[in-house]
Enzyme design. Sequence first.
Site, PDB file in Angstrom:
ATOM      1  N   GLU A 245       0.882  -1.174   0.000  1.00 59.23           N
ATOM      2  CA  GLU A 245       0.000   0.000   0.000  1.00 59.23           C
ATOM      3  C   GLU A 245       0.913   1.215   0.000  1.00 59.23           C
ATOM      4  O   GLU A 245       1.491   1.564   1.020  1.00 59.23           O
ATOM      5  CB  GLU A 245      -0.868  -0.003   1.266  1.00 59.23           C
ATOM      6  CG  GLU A 245      -1.803  -1.188   1.395  1.00 59.23           C
ATOM      7  CD  GLU A 245      -2.957  -1.136   0.413  1.00 59.23           C
ATOM      8  OE1 GLU A 245      -3.176  -0.081  -0.207  1.00 59.23           O
ATOM      9  OE2 GLU A 245      -3.621  -2.166   0.250  1.00 59.23           O
ATOM     10  N   CYS A 279      -2.704   9.257   2.327  1.00 58.39           N
ATOM     11  CA  CYS A 279      -2.348   8.578   1.073  1.00 58.39           C
ATOM     12  C   CYS A 279      -3.431   8.757   0.032  1.00 58.39           C
ATOM     13  O   CYS A 279      -3.152   8.946  -1.142  1.00 58.39           O
ATOM     14  CB  CYS A 279      -2.089   7.102   1.335  1.00 58.39           C
ATOM     15  SG  CYS A 279      -3.453   6.265   2.138  1.00 58.39           S
TER      16      CYS A 279
HETATM   17  P1  NAD Z   1       8.033   5.253   4.640  1.00 61.72           P
HETATM   18  O1  NAD Z   1       8.102   4.483   3.386  1.00 61.72           O
HETATM   19  O2  NAD Z   1       9.095   6.252   4.913  1.00 61.72           O
HETATM   20  O3  NAD Z   1       8.012   4.298   5.910  1.00 61.72           O
HETATM   21  C1  NAD Z   1       7.023   3.301   6.088  1.00 61.72           C
HETATM   22  C2  NAD Z   1       7.572   2.227   7.002  1.00 61.72           C
HETATM   23  O4  NAD Z   1       8.617   1.521   6.331  1.00 61.72           O
HETATM   24  C3  NAD Z   1       8.176   2.727   8.301  1.00 61.72           C
HETATM   25  O5  NAD Z   1       7.783   1.875   9.345  1.00 61.72           O
HETATM   26  C4  NAD Z   1       9.664   2.637   8.039  1.00 61.72           C
HETATM   27  O6  NAD Z   1      10.444   2.496   9.204  1.00 61.72           O
HETATM   28  C5  NAD Z   1       9.740   1.401   7.182  1.00 61.72           C
HETATM   29  N1  NAD Z   1      10.944   1.280   6.353  1.00 61.72           N
HETATM   30  C6  NAD Z   1      11.775   2.256   5.915  1.00 61.72           C
HETATM   31  N2  NAD Z   1      12.764   1.743   5.169  1.00 61.72           N
HETATM   32  C7  NAD Z   1      12.566   0.404   5.123  1.00 61.72           C
HETATM   33  C8  NAD Z   1      13.226  -0.678   4.489  1.00 61.72           C
HETATM   34  N3  NAD Z   1      14.312  -0.484   3.741  1.00 61.72           N
HETATM   35  N4  NAD Z   1      12.711  -1.916   4.646  1.00 61.72           N
HETATM   36  C9  NAD Z   1      11.594  -2.127   5.358  1.00 61.72           C
HETATM   37  N5  NAD Z   1      10.928  -1.145   5.990  1.00 61.72           N
HETATM   38  C10 NAD Z   1      11.396   0.112   5.871  1.00 61.72           C
HETATM   39  O7  NAD Z   1       6.594   5.930   4.635  1.00 61.72           O
HETATM   40  P2  NAD Z   1       6.005   6.971   5.679  1.00 61.72           P
HETATM   41  O8  NAD Z   1       6.660   8.284   5.464  1.00 61.72           O
HETATM   42  O9  NAD Z   1       5.993   6.372   7.035  1.00 61.72           O
HETATM   43  O10 NAD Z   1       4.487   7.062   5.222  1.00 61.72           O
HETATM   44  C11 NAD Z   1       4.009   7.963   4.284  1.00 61.72           C
HETATM   45  C12 NAD Z   1       3.793   7.276   2.968  1.00 61.72           C
HETATM   46  O11 NAD Z   1       2.900   6.200   3.139  1.00 61.72           O
HETATM   47  C13 NAD Z   1       3.142   8.157   1.915  1.00 61.72           C
HETATM   48  O12 NAD Z   1       3.755   7.942   0.672  1.00 61.72           O
HETATM   49  C14 NAD Z   1       1.704   7.668   1.890  1.00 61.72           C
HETATM   50  O13 NAD Z   1       1.047   7.906   0.685  1.00 61.72           O
HETATM   51  C15 NAD Z   1       1.899   6.227   2.152  1.00 61.72           C
HETATM   52  N6  NAD Z   1       0.667   5.632   2.679  1.00 61.72           N
HETATM   53  C16 NAD Z   1      -0.013   4.744   1.890  1.00 61.72           C
HETATM   54  C17 NAD Z   1      -1.190   4.202   2.349  1.00 61.72           C
HETATM   55  C18 NAD Z   1      -1.958   3.220   1.503  1.00 61.72           C
HETATM   56  O14 NAD Z   1      -2.803   2.540   2.048  1.00 61.72           O
HETATM   57  N7  NAD Z   1      -1.729   3.117   0.220  1.00 61.72           N
HETATM   58  C19 NAD Z   1      -1.668   4.521   3.620  1.00 61.72           C
HETATM   59  C20 NAD Z   1      -0.954   5.422   4.386  1.00 61.72           C
HETATM   60  C21 NAD Z   1       0.221   5.960   3.911  1.00 61.72           C
END
Ligand code: NAD
Length: 497
Positions: A245, A279
Amino acid sequence: MTATHVPGLPVIDDGWLISTNPATGEEAGRVPVADEKAVIAAVERAKEAAVWWQGLGFDGRKTRLLRWRTLIVQRIEELAELVHRESGKPLADGTIEAVAAVEHLDWAARHAKKVLGPRRVRTRILVAEHSGHLEYQPYGVVGVIGPWNYPIVTPVGPISGALAAGNTIVFKPSEYTPVTGQWLADTFAEVVPEHPVLQAVHGLGDVGGALCRAGVNKVAFTGSTATAKKVMAACAENLVPVVLEAGGKDALIVDADADVTAAAEAAVWGAMTNAGQTCIGIERVYAVEGVYDRFVEAVVAKAGKLRTGEEIGPITMPRQLDIIRDHIEDALAKGGRAVLGGAGAVQAPFVSPTVLVDVPEDSSEIREETFGPTLTITKVRDADEAVRKANDTPYGLGGSVFGKKNAIRIARRLRSGMVAVNGTLTFVGMGNLPFGGVGESGFGRIHGEDGLREFARAKAITVRRGPSLLPAMTFERTPAQVQQIVKALRLLYGRKP
Ligand code: NAD
């Protein structure tokens, strides 16, 4: 913490992850950081717990999941207050987010048996002497990696589906909202104290990476598209399936016969709720020329009433402020005009509501995820041009259409996983609808029947009911029997439809 600490930025100190409020810098709580060994140990514990959890069956799990649901309802103020303290999200938004989480938990708990449980399927001609049976079995341990923007409902969606399906969970909340994540694990343990069915592990991105490689059987990731690609690459090493997602750049279309006031109200909510850190937030509007002027005027009037620090909370992740500023500046430099907010809207940690018009389609404000309380409104000739422009992005998460006669037809043509007609974001409020994107917004689904099946493997079983009258799948068959099978086939399917 030192005086130079940036409010909201997670701090790691002596093995602890310290979470702070982005508006005030106050500590919201602290949780222990997990290393690779600890993550592997958590997955091992989850594997053992899975045997017990699966053994409870659909009914046993339903009872426990509904107990968790009730506990969340009873303590909803506490949860909303915590998410407010940790992410800066206004209290009312935190409350509604928790309500949405309860909806998904309740639906998944109640429907897992019907959607995933064993059933007979109709016999087919080739093996008419066998009955067919289908059921959906859990993967085992699901790793859930969550973001900070909706730290309650985004993880609870996949967690509910995966738990109801019979999996156990190791959950890595965002480093910006770990305390909210821990609250979810702790409250679950209050109602299911027997085994570690839902555990949280904490840390930065590397802990998420470790979880992908720790022996989990599936990963449900919610976060940015860039991280989604890293998660998929890490999971590919062991062929671990993923549901992703990711980000979005959702558009709202205002057609000629739309209720302009309702469209403006929904656009402002869709764009500005949670300070635009959504999102499925509306980031772009395409309004047909007949309604454009009235729509812009109504949006500016409504968005102009929103106050930072009240309805518009702080930007949770400090570095996002630079991205929002860059997008606004790029839009203005390329010829866009701010009819509300604009240059100077970013006053850390807040961004005041910004509405931009005449923004060229190649600007970052139109092409990239802004994740702030900004909205572009673009005039288009007709709905066809609106659809073309709305779809001209690698993302494809949600979207919205306002109109009467053609609204549903337009909704179908949007390249996205969900669309709200005469509303915005509403599809996330229905536990029985699937949620997920296309293209760079990811793949797979959470919520609804598809969201339950996402966390289970289809298992097909055939059972012999009697001797084979026309044996097909054996070397013992005779040429005459093969001819008879063909004859039967012609009788059944040989006529033109
Ligand atoms: P992010 O990608 O920075 O982080 C998300 C999670 O991934 C965090 O827990 C982070 O610690 C972890 N992470 C980071 N690097 C990683 C790696 N290499 N391997 C595994 N895990 C890792 O995202 P964010 O800033 O926390 O969230 C915002 C983003 O999420 C926006 O782009 C938003 O659109 C998206 N989002 C999508 C949905 C959906 O349902 N499609 C819902 C909410 C947010």
